[in-house]
Structure formats: structure tokens, C-alpha cells
Design a protein around this motif. Sequence first.
Motif, PDB file in Angstrom:
ATOM      1  N   ARG A 204       0.805  -1.218   0.000  1.00 43.33           N
ATOM      2  CA  ARG A 204       0.000   0.000   0.000  1.00 43.33           C
ATOM      3  C   ARG A 204       0.842   1.274   0.000  1.00 43.33           C
ATOM      4  O   ARG A 204       0.304   2.368  -0.146  1.00 43.33           O
ATOM      5  CB  ARG A 204      -0.918   0.021   1.220  1.00 43.33           C
ATOM      6  N   ASN A 205       2.128   1.141   0.162  1.00 41.69           N
ATOM      7  CA  ASN A 205       3.014   2.290   0.259  1.00 41.69           C
ATOM      8  C   ASN A 205       3.124   3.007  -1.091  1.00 41.69           C
ATOM      9  O   ASN A 205       3.349   2.372  -2.127  1.00 41.69           O
ATOM     10  CB  ASN A 205       4.389   1.818   0.727  1.00 41.69           C
ATOM     11  N   ALA A 206       2.966   4.322  -1.091  1.00 40.43           N
ATOM     12  CA  ALA A 206       2.960   5.092  -2.342  1.00 40.43           C
ATOM     13  C   ALA A 206       4.274   4.966  -3.103  1.00 40.43           C
ATOM     14  O   ALA A 206       4.283   4.847  -4.333  1.00 40.43           O
ATOM     15  CB  ALA A 206       2.663   6.562  -2.044  1.00 40.43           C
ATOM     16  N   GLU A 207       5.389   4.978  -2.372  1.00 41.77           N
ATOM     17  CA  GLU A 207       6.692   4.837  -3.026  1.00 41.77           C
ATOM     18  C   GLU A 207       6.846   3.450  -3.638  1.00 41.77           C
ATOM     19  O   GLU A 207       7.337   3.302  -4.756  1.00 41.77           O
ATOM     20  CB  GLU A 207       7.810   5.092  -2.013  1.00 41.77           C
ATOM     21  N   ALA A 208       6.409   2.427  -2.904  1.00 43.17           N
ATOM     22  CA  ALA A 208       6.504   1.069  -3.433  1.00 43.17           C
ATOM     23  C   ALA A 208       5.657   0.907  -4.686  1.00 43.17           C
ATOM     24  O   ALA A 208       6.065   0.250  -5.655  1.00 43.17           O
ATOM     25  CB  ALA A 208       6.073   0.059  -2.372  1.00 43.17           C
ATOM     26  N   ILE A 209       4.480   1.498  -4.689  1.00 43.27           N
ATOM     27  CA  ILE A 209       3.607   1.422  -5.864  1.00 43.27           C
ATOM     28  C   ILE A 209       4.243   2.136  -7.061  1.00 43.27           C
ATOM     29  O   ILE A 209       4.269   1.614  -8.177  1.00 43.27           O
ATOM     30  CB  ILE A 209       2.222   2.011  -5.541  1.00 43.27           C
ATOM     31  N   ALA A 210       4.764   3.333  -6.820  1.00 43.31           N
ATOM     32  CA  ALA A 210       5.397   4.089  -7.905  1.00 43.31           C
ATOM     33  C   ALA A 210       6.606   3.348  -8.463  1.00 43.31           C
ATOM     34  O   ALA A 210       6.828   3.305  -9.685  1.00 43.31           O
ATOM     35  CB  ALA A 210       5.803   5.476  -7.402  1.00 43.31           C
ATOM     36  N   GLN A 211       7.400   2.753  -7.581  1.00 44.29           N
ATOM     37  CA  GLN A 211       8.587   2.029  -8.038  1.00 44.29           C
ATOM     38  C   GLN A 211       8.207   0.744  -8.768  1.00 44.29           C
ATOM     39  O   GLN A 211       8.887   0.335  -9.721  1.00 44.29           O
ATOM     40  CB  GLN A 211       9.505   1.728  -6.855  1.00 44.29           C
ATOM     41  N   THR A 212       7.129   0.114  -8.350  1.00 45.35           N
ATOM     42  CA  THR A 212       6.650  -1.070  -9.060  1.00 45.35           C
ATOM     43  C   THR A 212       6.291  -0.728 -10.495  1.00 45.35           C
ATOM     44  O   THR A 212       6.689  -1.420 -11.442  1.00 45.35           O
ATOM     45  CB  THR A 212       5.416  -1.665  -8.338  1.00 45.35           C
ATOM     46  N   ILE A 213       5.546   0.350 -10.668  1.00 51.43           N
ATOM     47  CA  ILE A 213       5.150   0.765 -12.019  1.00 51.43           C
ATOM     48  C   ILE A 213       6.373   1.144 -12.847  1.00 51.43           C
ATOM     49  O   ILE A 213       6.475   0.804 -14.029  1.00 51.43           O
ATOM     50  CB  ILE A 213       4.134   1.921 -11.942  1.00 51.43           C
ATOM     51  N   ALA A 214       7.327   1.837 -12.227  1.00 50.24           N
ATOM     52  CA  ALA A 214       8.549   2.220 -12.936  1.00 50.24           C
ATOM     53  C   ALA A 214       9.289   0.992 -13.458  1.00 50.24           C
ATOM     54  O   ALA A 214       9.758   0.962 -14.603  1.00 50.24           O
ATOM     55  CB  ALA A 214       9.458   3.036 -12.021  1.00 50.24           C
ATOM     56  N   PHE A 215       9.389  -0.049 -12.617  1.00 47.05           N
ATOM     57  CA  PHE A 215      10.110  -1.244 -13.054  1.00 47.05           C
ATOM     58  C   PHE A 215       9.361  -1.967 -14.172  1.00 47.05           C
ATOM     59  O   PHE A 215       9.970  -2.437 -15.138  1.00 47.05           O
ATOM     60  CB  PHE A 215      10.343  -2.198 -11.883  1.00 47.05           C
ATOM     61  N   LEU A 216       8.049  -2.068 -14.052  1.00 49.90           N
ATOM     62  CA  LEU A 216       7.281  -2.733 -15.096  1.00 49.90           C
ATOM     63  C   LEU A 216       7.421  -2.008 -16.433  1.00 49.90           C
ATOM     64  O   LEU A 216       7.454  -2.636 -17.490  1.00 49.90           O
ATOM     65  CB  LEU A 216       5.808  -2.820 -14.695  1.00 49.90           C
ATOM     66  N   GLN A 217       7.508  -0.700 -16.390  1.00 52.13           N
ATOM     67  CA  GLN A 217       7.601   0.077 -17.623  1.00 52.13           C
ATOM     68  C   GLN A 217       9.012   0.132 -18.194  1.00 52.13           C
ATOM     69  O   GLN A 217       9.201   0.098 -19.414  1.00 52.13           O
ATOM     70  CB  GLN A 217       7.092   1.498 -17.374  1.00 52.13           C
ATOM     71  N   ASP A 218      10.030   0.208 -17.315  1.00 51.11           N
ATOM     72  CA  ASP A 218      11.397   0.491 -17.770  1.00 51.11           C
ATOM     73  C   ASP A 218      12.411  -0.606 -17.461  1.00 51.11           C
ATOM     74  O   ASP A 218      13.554  -0.521 -17.903  1.00 51.11           O
ATOM     75  CB  ASP A 218      11.897   1.794 -17.131  1.00 51.11           C
ATOM     76  N   GLY A 219      12.040  -1.600 -16.681  1.00 44.81           N
ATOM     77  CA  GLY A 219      12.986  -2.650 -16.331  1.00 44.81           C
ATOM     78  C   GLY A 219      13.988  -2.255 -15.271  1.00 44.81           C
ATOM     79  O   GLY A 219      14.959  -2.968 -15.017  1.00 44.81           O
ATOM     80  N   LYS A 220      13.734  -1.135 -14.611  1.00 36.27           N
ATOM     81  CA  LYS A 220      14.587  -0.683 -13.515  1.00 36.27           C
ATOM     82  C   LYS A 220      13.772   0.254 -12.645  1.00 36.27           C
ATOM     83  O   LYS A 220      12.775   0.830 -13.082  1.00 36.27           O
ATOM     84  CB  LYS A 220      15.837   0.027 -14.032  1.00 36.27           C
ATOM     85  N   PHE A 221      14.209   0.412 -11.388  1.00 33.85           N
ATOM     86  CA  PHE A 221      13.530   1.322 -10.490  1.00 33.85           C
ATOM     87  C   PHE A 221      13.940   2.752 -10.770  1.00 33.85           C
ATOM     88  O   PHE A 221      15.007   3.014 -11.337  1.00 33.85           O
ATOM     89  CB  PHE A 221      13.818   0.951  -9.033  1.00 33.85           C
ATOM     90  N   SER A 222      13.093   3.679 -10.388  1.00 33.80           N
ATOM     91  CA  SER A 222      13.375   5.093 -10.589  1.00 33.80           C
ATOM     92  C   SER A 222      14.604   5.500  -9.790  1.00 33.80           C
ATOM     93  O   SER A 222      14.819   5.023  -8.667  1.00 33.80           O
ATOM     94  CB  SER A 222      12.168   5.919 -10.161  1.00 33.80           C
ATOM     95  N   THR A 223      15.386   6.391 -10.349  1.00 34.17           N
ATOM     96  CA  THR A 223      16.562   6.889  -9.619  1.00 34.17           C
ATOM     97  C   THR A 223      16.163   7.817  -8.488  1.00 34.17           C
ATOM     98  O   THR A 223      16.959   8.089  -7.593  1.00 34.17           O
ATOM     99  CB  THR A 223      17.505   7.644 -10.570  1.00 34.17           C
ATOM    100  N   ASN A 224      14.921   8.280  -8.493  1.00 36.14           N
ATOM    101  CA  ASN A 224      14.412   9.124  -7.416  1.00 36.14           C
ATOM    102  C   ASN A 224      13.872   8.219  -6.316  1.00 36.14           C
ATOM    103  O   ASN A 224      12.681   8.078  -6.104  1.00 36.14           O
ATOM    104  CB  ASN A 224      13.297  10.038  -7.950  1.00 36.14           C
ATOM    105  N   ARG A 225      14.792   7.597  -5.589  1.00 35.08           N
ATOM    106  CA  ARG A 225      14.424   6.611  -4.589  1.00 35.08           C
ATOM    107  C   ARG A 225      14.732   7.111  -3.198  1.00 35.08           C
ATOM    108  O   ARG A 225      15.649   7.892  -2.984  1.00 35.08           O
ATOM    109  CB  ARG A 225      15.128   5.268  -4.870  1.00 35.08           C
ATOM    110  N   GLN A 226      13.965   6.606  -2.225  1.00 32.12           N
ATOM    111  CA  GLN A 226      14.134   7.051  -0.839  1.00 32.12           C
ATOM    112  C   GLN A 226      15.427   6.542  -0.234  1.00 32.12           C
ATOM    113  O   GLN A 226      16.198   7.287   0.343  1.00 32.12           O
ATOM    114  CB  GLN A 226      12.944   6.569  -0.006  1.00 32.12           C
TER     115      GLN A 226
END
Length: 228
Positions: A204-226
Motif C-alpha cells: 500500500r506504500n505510495a513509493e513502493a507502488i510508484a517504483q513497481t510501475i517504474a520497473f514494469l515500464q522500464d525494467g529498472k527502479f526510478s533513480t528518485n528513490r528514498q
Amino acid sequence: MSERRPAASTLDGVVLLHGISRTARSFRRMELALRAAGFATLNLDYDSRRKPLDALAEDIHSSLDRFAQSLDGSVHVVCHSMGGLLARVYLARHRPARLGRVVMLGTPNGGSEIADRLKNLAAYRAYFGPAGQQLVTRRDAATSALLPPIDYSTGIIAGNRSVYPITSIGLPRPHDGRVSVANTRLDGMADHIVIRTSHPWLVRNAEAIAQTIAFLQDGKFSTNRQVD
């Protein structure tokens, strides 16, 4: 007037696999965010406390296969906790022809030290069932055979906060209260990220959700990470 570009993932779908003793409702916020990002979704319920991992993989096969066949694009998998182990077992047995990417949240890929501690207690065995016995760090040969090395793009999200001050005593730090960060890692993973949340809230964490979508779209997590 500028034209809005369609989401790159419009033709793709995501299967969501919850953790042990949870239900598909735990993934509802993630599911809505994935749909908003352009993915079709299949948020599966399964009897996590009643059967071992290999039987659970067969239970979900017909629904997952039907969903994969309905897509024009790839099928991705997003999973929480034991759901990640179930995904590994399933993909070793029934890998879809157009498998996309996999995101695991708090999955005990190296086993759970909590399961090690509680596995012989009657209450634990009764509540968590056969799959609960497969969450230990020292796996028997049969369980190890169910989890061969991965050869698909996998991103792993771990938490480093705990809401279990008593039961998580003794867990190697950092940990999310249920799984140590070290034991979320997996040989062959494409990316790994640690965020400030606890095991039950990873879904349910907003950052986890955003990073999940980033990986599905780009094959890597966003560089804007906590935290990393």
C-alpha cells in the motif's frame, strides 16, 4: 492542442499475488494504480494457508493462463511476501509465452528467520499450514527444487521498518519486521531497492507502488528513490 500519448503498457497485463494469510484486497490500492497506468490486472485470491507452494501453483494456473492468453502484450507479475515464492514456482512450471517483468515486495527469497523460529510451534503450523513450513531459510531438497534460478527480469523491493517490536527481535538488521533485507535479494535480479516501510504496508506504500510501475515500464527502479 498537444496529443496525449497512450501508456506504453496499454496492451500488457499484471497478475497480482498476495502473501500468506492475506487476500486480494491487500493489493487493491496497487491494482487501481496499475490500471491507471494502463495495465490490465488479475488480482488473484488463493488458499495460501491450506496447501504447499507446488499445489498452489497448480491452483492458480487456469486463471493465470486464461488471463495471459487474453492479452495482446506481455503478462507481468507483482507479488508480496510468499506470493513471490509462489510466482517463482509457477514460472518454473508454467512460464507464459510472453512473460514480461516480475516485481517482488518483501519476498523471503532466502527464507524467513521468523519462520525458522516458529516452524515447530503447533499454533504456527496450524495457522500457516504447509506453505508456512516452506518459508524457512534452510530449505529441504524438495522445496529447493521448486525454486530454480531465475532467468527473467525481476525487481525486488524491500522494507526497512518494523511494526512488530517483539516478534522481530533477533532479525538481522535492516529488516521489515518479517524478512531481513538481505534475504529479499535473489541471484540474477535486475534491480533492488529498499524503502522506509514495514512488511504489511509494502503493498500500500505510495513509493513502493510508484517504483513497481517504474520497473514494469522500464525494467529498472526510478533513480528518485528514498533509500538504497
